[in-house]
Design an enzyme around this catalytic site. Structure first.
Site, PDB file in Angstrom:
ATOM      1  N   TYR A 118      -9.644   5.806   3.746  1.00  0.00           N
ATOM      2  CA  TYR A 118     -10.341   7.237   4.155  1.00  0.00           C
ATOM      3  C   TYR A 118     -11.898   7.577   4.098  1.00  0.00           C
ATOM      4  O   TYR A 118     -12.783   8.026   4.560  1.00  0.00           O
ATOM      5  CB  TYR A 118     -10.448   7.773   2.599  1.00  0.00           C
ATOM      6  CG  TYR A 118     -10.959   9.100   2.847  1.00  0.00           C
ATOM      7  CD1 TYR A 118     -10.473  10.623   3.084  1.00  0.00           C
ATOM      8  CD2 TYR A 118     -11.985   9.817   1.908  1.00  0.00           C
ATOM      9  CE1 TYR A 118     -11.060  11.718   2.886  1.00  0.00           C
ATOM     10  CE2 TYR A 118     -12.505  11.085   2.038  1.00  0.00           C
ATOM     11  CZ  TYR A 118     -12.136  11.383   2.143  1.00  0.00           C
ATOM     12  OH  TYR A 118     -12.535  13.073   1.947  1.00  0.00           O
ATOM     13  N   TYR A 142      -4.296  -5.966   7.667  1.00  0.00           N
ATOM     14  CA  TYR A 142      -3.244  -4.972   7.677  1.00  0.00           C
ATOM     15  C   TYR A 142      -3.740  -3.828   7.911  1.00  0.00           C
ATOM     16  O   TYR A 142      -4.211  -3.240   7.586  1.00  0.00           O
ATOM     17  CB  TYR A 142      -2.054  -4.703   5.963  1.00  0.00           C
ATOM     18  CG  TYR A 142      -1.399  -3.603   5.609  1.00  0.00           C
ATOM     19  CD1 TYR A 142      -0.378  -2.455   7.224  1.00  0.00           C
ATOM     20  CD2 TYR A 142      -0.778  -2.471   4.897  1.00  0.00           C
ATOM     21  CE1 TYR A 142       0.302  -1.591   7.114  1.00  0.00           C
ATOM     22  CE2 TYR A 142       0.313  -1.885   4.683  1.00  0.00           C
ATOM     23  CZ  TYR A 142       0.555  -1.027   6.295  1.00  0.00           C
ATOM     24  OH  TYR A 142       1.393  -0.053   6.221  1.00  0.00           O
ATOM     25  N   ILE A 149       6.463  -6.283   8.283  1.00  0.00           N
ATOM     26  CA  ILE A 149       6.948  -6.009   7.066  1.00  0.00           C
ATOM     27  C   ILE A 149       7.765  -5.017   7.551  1.00  0.00           C
ATOM     28  O   ILE A 149       6.763  -4.110   7.783  1.00  0.00           O
ATOM     29  CB  ILE A 149       5.520  -6.454   6.506  1.00  0.00           C
ATOM     30  CG1 ILE A 149       5.086  -7.584   6.832  1.00  0.00           C
ATOM     31  CG2 ILE A 149       5.341  -5.638   5.093  1.00  0.00           C
ATOM     32  CD1 ILE A 149       4.317  -8.532   6.000  1.00  0.00           C
ATOM     33  N   ARG A 156      -2.162   5.716   7.846  1.00  0.00           N
ATOM     34  CA  ARG A 156      -2.780   6.031   6.330  1.00  0.00           C
ATOM     35  C   ARG A 156      -3.909   6.155   5.958  1.00  0.00           C
ATOM     36  O   ARG A 156      -4.591   7.416   5.841  1.00  0.00           O
ATOM     37  CB  ARG A 156      -1.663   5.119   5.988  1.00  0.00           C
ATOM     38  CG  ARG A 156      -0.005   4.802   5.209  1.00  0.00           C
ATOM     39  CD  ARG A 156       0.417   5.756   4.901  1.00  0.00           C
ATOM     40  NE  ARG A 156       1.756   5.684   4.135  1.00  0.00           N
ATOM     41  CZ  ARG A 156       2.173   6.215   3.338  1.00  0.00           C
ATOM     42  NH1 ARG A 156       1.419   6.769   1.739  1.00  0.00           N
ATOM     43  NH2 ARG A 156       3.448   6.672   3.503  1.00  0.00           N
ATOM     44  N   THR A 175       0.349  -1.084   0.106  1.00  0.00           N
ATOM     45  CA  THR A 175      -0.107  -0.094  -0.288  1.00  0.00           C
ATOM     46  C   THR A 175       1.218   1.350   0.435  1.00  0.00           C
ATOM     47  O   THR A 175       0.483   2.388  -0.609  1.00  0.00           O
ATOM     48  CB  THR A 175      -1.040  -0.363   1.669  1.00  0.00           C
ATOM     49  OG1 THR A 175      -1.866  -1.239   0.877  1.00  0.00           O
ATOM     50  CG2 THR A 175      -2.068   1.063   0.991  1.00  0.00           C
ATOM     51  N   LYS A 182      -0.311  -7.167   9.676  1.00  0.00           N
ATOM     52  CA  LYS A 182       0.376  -6.642   9.747  1.00  0.00           C
ATOM     53  C   LYS A 182       0.746  -5.138  10.731  1.00  0.00           C
ATOM     54  O   LYS A 182      -0.661  -4.384   9.950  1.00  0.00           O
ATOM     55  CB  LYS A 182       0.940  -6.273   8.542  1.00  0.00           C
ATOM     56  CG  LYS A 182       2.717  -4.609   8.414  1.00  0.00           C
ATOM     57  CD  LYS A 182       2.956  -4.521   6.813  1.00  0.00           C
ATOM     58  CE  LYS A 182       3.738  -3.411   7.216  1.00  0.00           C
ATOM     59  NZ  LYS A 182       3.788  -2.732   6.104  1.00  0.00           N
TER      60      LYS A 182
END
Length: 283
Positions: free
Chosen positions: A95, A121, A191, A126, A32, A149
């Protein structure tokens, strides 16, 4: 990317070879926070196909399949299904800030679209949404959802996940600055952004931490702390690509808009972090 903005397959081949030689235990392609967002699905598929052919089963390959929409994430999952990948890294929808119930249904739908492994994840910084430990524990009941993750950087969150999830559910850090302690407290791996430029050093820290050798892990990690920090001096992967160019591993640090190349004022900072980590130009 080439200087003209096309996918640079020669440099991609060089990078994969670098990781195979340096001891990386696996690759995440189209993650990503890489450049997948500015590549078409056709370009993503072509790049992933080359990586799979080059790796030839020597280490696991995961591919990012996250999306804002569940339908799009399912479509991406199926689009890559013909390739010999080992699984998917599926980020929380970003978002639109779904509820925990919405994220539970989202990941269940993605997992139902494949028989391959799914890594969740969670990266609230983010995406704007936090996948709670209780929701992860519920998702861990899905047979092919095998790990997460976890990029909050919170060791308290690690403890929550350990308390709620099965012992064989894989807990990987997504925060380079705290990953060594994450592993020393029972996490299974990382990761990593830093591993793009320092794979051998990161692998050595992982081995020490997995063996419970805290002293070695912390000494090795201390040399990388500036790199952990400064590779985010501008949005990832901007500093990473500049570093790889200095190392001679890629031919251009071009990025497609809206990302731009590293500002000159930050270049000396990255240079110093590379020097502190003992990273030299690759021959």
């Amino acid at each position: 990317m080439t200087a003209q903005g096309q996918v640079d397959y020669d440099s991609l081949h060089t990078l994969v070879d670098f990781h195979l030689k340096q001891g990386s235990d696996g690759l995440v392609i189209m993650g990503t926070t890489g450049e997948a967002a500015t590549l078409s699905l056709t370009e993503q598929h072509a790049a992933l196909k080359q990586v799979c052919q080059q790796v030839a089963g020597r280490i696991p390959v995961l591919v990012g399949n996250g999306a804002m929409s569940t339908a799009e994430a399912v479509e991406k999952t199926r689009f890559f299904a013909d390739l010999p990948i080992d699984g998917y890294l599926t980020v929380t929808p970003f978002y639109n800030k779904p509820t925990q119930k919405g994220m539970l249904a989202h990941f269940q739908a993605v997992a139902a679209a494949t028989d391959k492994a799914i890594f969740l994840y969670n990266v609230p910084g983010r995406t704007g949404v936090d996948l709670k430990a209780e929701t992860v524990a519920e998702l861990a009941k899905v047979p092919n959802i095998v790990g997460i993750k976890e990029a909050t950087g919170s060791l308290a969150r690690l403890a929550e996940l350990q308390a709620l999830c099965p012992a064989d559910f894989l807990l990987f850090s997504g925060d380079d600055a705290s990953f060594a302690e994450f592993m020393l407290q029972g996490g299974h791996g990382v990761i990593s952004v830093t591993a793009n430029v320092a794979p051998a050093a990161m692998a050595a820290i992982c081995r020490a931490a997995a063996q419970g050798d805290a002293a070695t892990a912390k000494v090795l990690d201390s040399r990388l702390q500036a790199l952990h920090r400064d590779l985010f001096i501008e949005s990832n992967p901007i500093p990473t690509k500049w570093a790889l160019l200095q190392m001679g591993l890629i031919q251009s640090d071009f990025l497609r808009l809206p990302l731009t190349q590293l500002e000159p004022i930050y270049q000396s900072t990255i240079e110093q972090a590379l020097q502190q980590a003992g990273i030299e130009k690759q021959e």
